[in-house]
Design a protein around this motif. Structure first.
Motif, short mmCIF file in Angstrom:
data_model
loop_
_atom_site.label_atom_id
_atom_site.label_comp_id
_atom_site.label_asym_id
_atom_site.label_seq_id
_atom_site.Cartn_x
_atom_site.Cartn_y
_atom_site.Cartn_z
N LEU A 5 29.06 48.74 47.36
CA LEU A 5 29.48 47.76 46.36
C LEU A 5 28.39 47.55 45.31
N VAL A 8 28.28 50.63 42.91
CA VAL A 8 29.41 50.65 41.98
C VAL A 8 29.24 49.56 40.92
N GLN A 9 28.76 48.41 41.32
CA GLN A 9 28.60 47.30 40.38
C GLN A 9 27.55 47.58 39.32
N THR A 14 33.89 46.16 39.16
CA THR A 14 34.05 45.16 40.21
C THR A 14 35.08 45.66 41.21
N VAL A 15 34.67 45.81 42.45
CA VAL A 15 35.56 46.24 43.52
C VAL A 15 35.84 45.03 44.39
N GLN A 16 37.11 44.66 44.52
CA GLN A 16 37.46 43.48 45.28
C GLN A 16 38.31 43.77 46.50
N THR A 17 38.87 44.98 46.59
CA THR A 17 39.77 45.29 47.69
C THR A 17 39.26 46.47 48.51
N TYR A 38 34.12 41.92 49.87
CA TYR A 38 35.49 42.21 49.46
C TYR A 38 36.33 40.95 49.54
#
Length: 72
Positions: A5, A8-9, A14-17, A38
């Motif tokens: 995470l 990637v950020q 933004t990864v939420q799932t 998440y």
């Protein structure tokens, strides 16, 4: 998982799932996913989504012939 995470950020994404691979999850894994930051996690179970359990969400199958009227 947490390091992924962060990586990637750094690109402004933004990864939420999270999607559990196959059927490999249990309450302990769900806690790890939640603690990693998440917001939701999808299982491979079919069924109606119950948002009261955000780390145990089921899915509706979508096929090539699925259309909006047949989906609901």
């Amino acid at each position: 998982m947490t390091q992924y995470l962060r990586n990637v950020q750094t690109f402004g994404i933004t990864v939420q799932t999270f999607c559990y691979p196959f059927v490999f999850y249990n309450p302990k894994v769900s806690k790890v996913v939640a603690s990693a930051g998440y917001k939701l996690a999808l299982t491979t179970k079919r069924g109606v989504v119950d948002f009261s359990a955000p780390f145990d969400l089921s899915r509706h199958r979508v096929n090539l012939d699925t259309n909006i009227t047949g989906y609901f």
